[in-house]
Design a protein around this motif. Sequence first.
Motif, mmCIF file in Angstrom:
data_model
loop_
_atom_site.group_PDB
_atom_site.id
_atom_site.type_symbol
_atom_site.label_atom_id
_atom_site.label_comp_id
_atom_site.label_asym_id
_atom_site.label_seq_id
_atom_site.Cartn_x
_atom_site.Cartn_y
_atom_site.Cartn_z
ATOM 1 N N HIS A 1 2.828 15.284 58.915
ATOM 2 C CA HIS A 1 1.376 15.445 58.820
ATOM 3 C C HIS A 1 1.102 16.321 57.597
ATOM 4 C CE1 HIS A 1 -2.684 15.926 60.533
ATOM 5 N NE2 HIS A 1 -2.622 17.162 60.062
ATOM 6 N N SER A 2 0.063 15.984 56.832
ATOM 7 C CA SER A 2 -0.218 16.842 55.678
ATOM 8 C C SER A 2 -1.393 17.775 55.968
ATOM 9 C CB SER A 2 -0.461 16.025 54.410
ATOM 10 O OG SER A 2 -1.633 15.280 54.480
ATOM 11 N N ILE A 3 -1.223 18.988 55.480
ATOM 12 C CA ILE A 3 -2.240 20.030 55.556
ATOM 13 C C ILE A 3 -2.354 20.597 54.148
ATOM 14 C CG2 ILE A 3 -2.895 22.248 56.542
ATOM 15 C CD1 ILE A 3 -1.088 21.498 58.961
ATOM 16 N N GLN A 4 -3.546 20.529 53.598
ATOM 17 C CA GLN A 4 -3.770 20.819 52.176
ATOM 18 C C GLN A 4 -2.818 19.935 51.381
ATOM 19 O OE1 GLN A 4 -3.805 24.922 50.977
ATOM 20 N NE2 GLN A 4 -5.991 25.000 51.249
ATOM 21 N N ASN A 5 -2.016 20.546 50.508
ATOM 22 C CA ASN A 5 -1.090 19.764 49.683
ATOM 23 C C ASN A 5 0.328 19.780 50.233
ATOM 24 O OD1 ASN A 5 -3.137 19.164 47.782
ATOM 25 N ND2 ASN A 5 -2.913 21.215 46.954
ATOM 26 N N TYR A 6 0.487 20.216 51.473
ATOM 27 C CA TYR A 6 1.809 20.335 52.085
ATOM 28 C C TYR A 6 1.997 19.274 53.156
ATOM 29 C CZ TYR A 6 1.248 24.999 50.074
ATOM 30 O OH TYR A 6 1.012 26.047 49.225
ATOM 31 N N ILE A 7 3.203 18.745 53.242
ATOM 32 C CA ILE A 7 3.544 17.833 54.332
ATOM 33 C C ILE A 7 4.459 18.615 55.269
ATOM 34 C CG2 ILE A 7 4.648 15.677 55.018
ATOM 35 C CD1 ILE A 7 3.916 14.563 52.247
ATOM 36 N N VAL A 8 4.016 18.757 56.520
ATOM 37 C CA VAL A 8 4.789 19.513 57.502
ATOM 38 C C VAL A 8 5.557 18.542 58.379
ATOM 39 C CG1 VAL A 8 3.152 21.428 57.426
ATOM 40 C CG2 VAL A 8 2.897 19.685 59.183
ATOM 41 N N ASP A 9 6.693 19.002 58.911
ATOM 42 C CA ASP A 9 7.546 18.116 59.705
ATOM 43 C C ASP A 9 6.862 17.677 60.997
ATOM 44 O OD1 ASP A 9 9.605 18.210 57.817
ATOM 45 O OD2 ASP A 9 10.523 19.960 58.757
ATOM 46 N N PHE A 10 6.348 18.635 61.765
ATOM 47 C CA PHE A 10 5.685 18.336 63.035
ATOM 48 C C PHE A 10 4.434 19.202 63.153
ATOM 49 C CE2 PHE A 10 10.209 17.640 63.596
ATOM 50 C CZ PHE A 10 10.236 16.342 64.046
ATOM 51 N N TYR A 11 3.386 18.630 63.728
ATOM 52 C CA TYR A 11 2.127 19.355 63.857
ATOM 53 C C TYR A 11 1.465 19.022 65.179
ATOM 54 C CZ TYR A 11 -2.726 20.687 63.038
ATOM 55 O OH TYR A 11 -3.966 21.240 63.153
ATOM 56 N N CYS A 12 1.025 20.064 65.880
ATOM 57 C CA CYS A 12 0.262 19.929 67.118
ATOM 58 C C CYS A 12 -1.126 20.506 66.847
ATOM 59 C CB CYS A 12 0.945 20.696 68.251
ATOM 60 S SG CYS A 12 0.014 20.697 69.793
ATOM 61 N N SER A 13 -2.132 19.622 66.751
ATOM 62 C CA SER A 13 -3.478 20.091 66.398
ATOM 63 C C SER A 13 -4.085 20.945 67.501
ATOM 64 C CB SER A 13 -4.394 18.914 66.066
ATOM 65 O OG SER A 13 -4.564 18.075 67.171
ATOM 66 N N GLU A 14 -3.820 20.611 68.747
ATOM 67 C CA GLU A 14 -4.371 21.370 69.868
ATOM 68 C C GLU A 14 -3.967 22.840 69.799
ATOM 69 O OE1 GLU A 14 -4.051 21.420 74.749
ATOM 70 O OE2 GLU A 14 -3.182 19.757 73.629
ATOM 71 N N GLN B 1 -2.702 24.231 66.892
ATOM 72 C CA GLN B 1 -2.666 24.654 65.487
ATOM 73 C C GLN B 1 -1.254 25.142 65.141
ATOM 74 O OE1 GLN B 1 -5.649 24.558 63.214
ATOM 75 N NE2 GLN B 1 -5.719 23.016 64.804
ATOM 76 N N LEU B 2 -0.252 24.380 65.610
ATOM 77 C CA LEU B 2 1.149 24.768 65.511
ATOM 78 C C LEU B 2 1.909 23.805 64.605
ATOM 79 C CD1 LEU B 2 3.585 26.483 66.509
ATOM 80 C CD2 LEU B 2 3.778 24.854 68.409
ATOM 81 N N ILE B 3 2.636 24.375 63.668
ATOM 82 C CA ILE B 3 3.494 23.629 62.752
ATOM 83 C C ILE B 3 4.941 23.968 63.089
ATOM 84 C CG2 ILE B 3 4.223 23.420 60.343
ATOM 85 C CD1 ILE B 3 1.279 24.311 59.638
ATOM 86 N N VAL B 4 5.783 22.944 63.162
ATOM 87 C CA VAL B 4 7.214 23.141 63.378
ATOM 88 C C VAL B 4 7.940 22.541 62.170
ATOM 89 C CG1 VAL B 4 9.204 22.667 64.849
ATOM 90 C CG2 VAL B 4 6.941 23.021 65.886
ATOM 91 N N GLU B 5 8.738 23.362 61.518
ATOM 92 C CA GLU B 5 9.493 22.939 60.348
ATOM 93 C C GLU B 5 10.987 23.029 60.625
ATOM 94 O OE1 GLU B 5 7.438 21.343 58.409
ATOM 95 O OE2 GLU B 5 7.745 22.494 56.569
ATOM 96 N N LEU B 6 11.729 22.056 60.116
ATOM 97 C CA LEU B 6 13.188 22.055 60.223
ATOM 98 C C LEU B 6 13.775 22.237 58.836
ATOM 99 C CD1 LEU B 6 13.812 19.151 62.748
ATOM 100 C CD2 LEU B 6 13.418 21.576 63.188
#
Length: 125
Positions: free
Chosen positions: A47-60, A62-67
């Motif tokens: 999922h992308s947020i601003q100009n970053y692509i994050v590995d996993f995102y939970c919108s409910e 507001q949590l990003i999980v990166e590996l």
Amino acid sequence: MARSLHNRKYLKGFRKELRNNPTKAESMLWKALQRRQLKGRKFRRQHSIQNYIVDFYCSEEQLIVELDGAVHHNMVNEQYDLKRAQELRRLGFKLLRFENDTVFEQLDMVLEAISAAFGKREDAR
């Protein structure tokens, strides 16, 4: 959260390529997160947020999980990851990082840490 922060069109091709070519660790974690398997929370991959692509995102949540794999273990990438993490936190997101090896060797602990980052609510499951 402003809609313009999420999934900018110019990143669509990059997101799709990353989804179609996941690392083994991403595939393993995705199997545990997809279809609301973790306490009823919906996750998206790449999922992308601003100009970053994050590995996993939970919108409910507001949590990003990166590996992180070996590619992250040099001074240039570590500095980039630090700047990126600071910017995402400044925007109000929670961010968790795990080494790929941790996903392979201690998946239950990774899932527990992700669950611990959730806010309080009655779980749907």
